[in-house]
Enzyme design. Structure first.
Site: not given
Length: 442
Positions: A52, A130, A132, A187, A194, A243, A314, A331, A333
């Site tokens: 359903d 990645e 976390e 982390e 992580e 990430h 970063r 990457e 982030r």
């Protein structure tokens, strides 16, 4: 290697499986299960299992409720934490209409549609996420708290505690389910962990991400803990991100790598970066889909909130990890683990492909710490910001035809409708902060 229905049936009977969970997600990424006994497995593999759809958030109305589940035999896996005798396995499913056509409201079908679009251009997307998460204690009645005994930080070797034991058990169970774990560590924040697993193609990875969240929460519960993928459960410490490392392959080679190109990157890589940047403000509604997501996307806690890219630091939205050759990747982030992985990967791939199709050029890399800049410096460098809250993100999503096309009309309208209600519910609620700030003052 493609697995056949007959191979799934044979393995299930040989290994003593008694029940199979047919799994799929609603449009918000919440995992749904329909459990069947093994006697019904052949019928399910033939796509004859009806359910359903009107009972699932964001699917269909009550008058059009009959839907079919079509399991993907490649996703058959037995849960290792259940007893071997009378075991339980799972299959990830696509949702189909009664007439045999793919259902527009199925997130897995949505990702497959964008993957086909990439395939038409000769590309295959590979993903390495990645994720976390936090591990918290529960109270005497089993309800989750935000308490952890853990005082460790990034990569710390902590004394053995409930969190360390639970994370080790998660890794062991994930490996038994076919995950190739590359890293598992503490982390930055207390109670934050992580676990990274090896990259694979986008559809397989989206399935794994959904399964990962389910396994982590299940194993945490067995250790008397609560695992949460909520982006920012505690004020004043880092939130949880997801990430997304991504690369396109063409003819078996990494299309982002060019040894002769600037920074060892190809024109395709730069165009893909430009596409991500061009659509970042609009796809954020999908990659960061909760009110709480925007408590993480603030300066000072390592989460990116500025639209820029760099091969070194970063602080920007996009980072280019140092490895080249087959490992060349981009990457992103900003996403967080509360998102629906199928939709989040679909909008990222769609944005990158748009950059390639339109031969977009990204702005120059920003190798300075953007967090240390003021508004004037960022404006001079042309650095824009991600949306400041869910409402702003939804407004941006509504303006972007490319990302709306990736979602399709069905998912777009139901997603936005539900998220506007969610934001309004937050907006009109009276919060503890307001009581503490105003109750005695006024």
């Amino acid at each position: 290697m493609t697995v056949t229905n007959d191979e799934v049936l044979k393995e299930a009977y040989e290994k003593g499986v008694k029940f199979i969970r047919l799994q799929f997600t609603d449009i918000f990424g919440v995992l749904k299960n329909i459990a069947i006994p093994i006697e019904q497995l052949e019928k399910a593999l033939n796509g004859e299992m009806m359910f359903d759809g009107s009972s699932i958030e964001g699917f269909v109305r009550i008058e059009e409720s009959d839907m079919y589940l079509k399991p993907d035999p490649n996703t058959f896996v037995i849960f290792p934490w259940r007893p071997a005798e009378g075991g339980v396995a799972r299959l990830m499913c696509d949702v189909y209409n009664p007439d045999g056509t793919p259902f527009d409201g199925c997130p897995r079908n949505t990702l497959k549609k964008v993957i086909r679009e990439a395939g038409e251009l000769g590309y295959k997307l590979f993903i390495g996420p990645e994720l976390e998460f936090f591990l918290f204690h529960v109270d005497s009645e089993g309800r989750p708290t935000t308490i952890t005994h853990d005082k460790a930080g990034y990569f710390d070797l902590t004394p053995v505690d409930l969190g360390e034991n639970a994370r080790r058990d998660m890794v062991l169970n994930l490996e038994q389910m076919g995950f190739e774990i590359e890293a598992s560590h503490h982390e930055v924040a207390p109670g934050q962990h992580e676990i990274d697993f090896k990259y694979s193609d986008a559809l397989e990875m989206a399935d794994k991400m959904v399964t990962f969240r389910f396994v982590v929460r299940t194993i945490a519960q067995r250790h008397g803990l609560h695992a949460t993928f909520m982006p920012k459960p505690i004020f004043g410490i880092n939130g949880s991100g997801m990430h997304v490392n991504q690369s396109l392959f063409k003819d078996g080679k990494n299309a982002f790598y060019d040894p002769e190109g600037p920074m060892g990157l190809s024109q395709v890589a730069y165009q893909y970066i430009a596409g991500l940047m061009a659509h970042a403000r609009s796809f954020t509604a999908v990659t960061n889909p909760t009110v709480n997501s925007y408590k993480r996307l603030v300066p000072g806690y390592e989460a990116p909130c500025y639209i820029a890219w760099s091969g070194r630091n970063r602080s920007p939205l996009i980072r280019i990890p140092a490895k080249r050759g087959p490992s060349t990747r981009i990457e992103l982030r900003s996403p967080d683990p509360s998102c629906n992985p199928y939709l989040a990967l679909a909008v990222q791939l769609k944005a990158g492909l748009d950059g390639i199709k339109k031969k977009m050029t990204p702005p120059p890399a920003v190798d300075l710490n953007i967090f240390a800049m003021d508004d004037i410096q960022r404006k001079e460098l042309g650095i824009d910001s991600l949306p400041g809250d869910l409402n702003e993100a939804l407004q941006e999503l509504g303006k972007d035809d490319v990302i709306r096309e990736a979602l399709g009309d069905h998912i777009y309208h139901r997603f936005v409708e539900a998220k506007i209600k969610e934001y309004d519910s937050f907006r009109i609620a009276v919060h503890k902060w307001e009581i503490e700030r105003y109750l005695e003052t006024y």
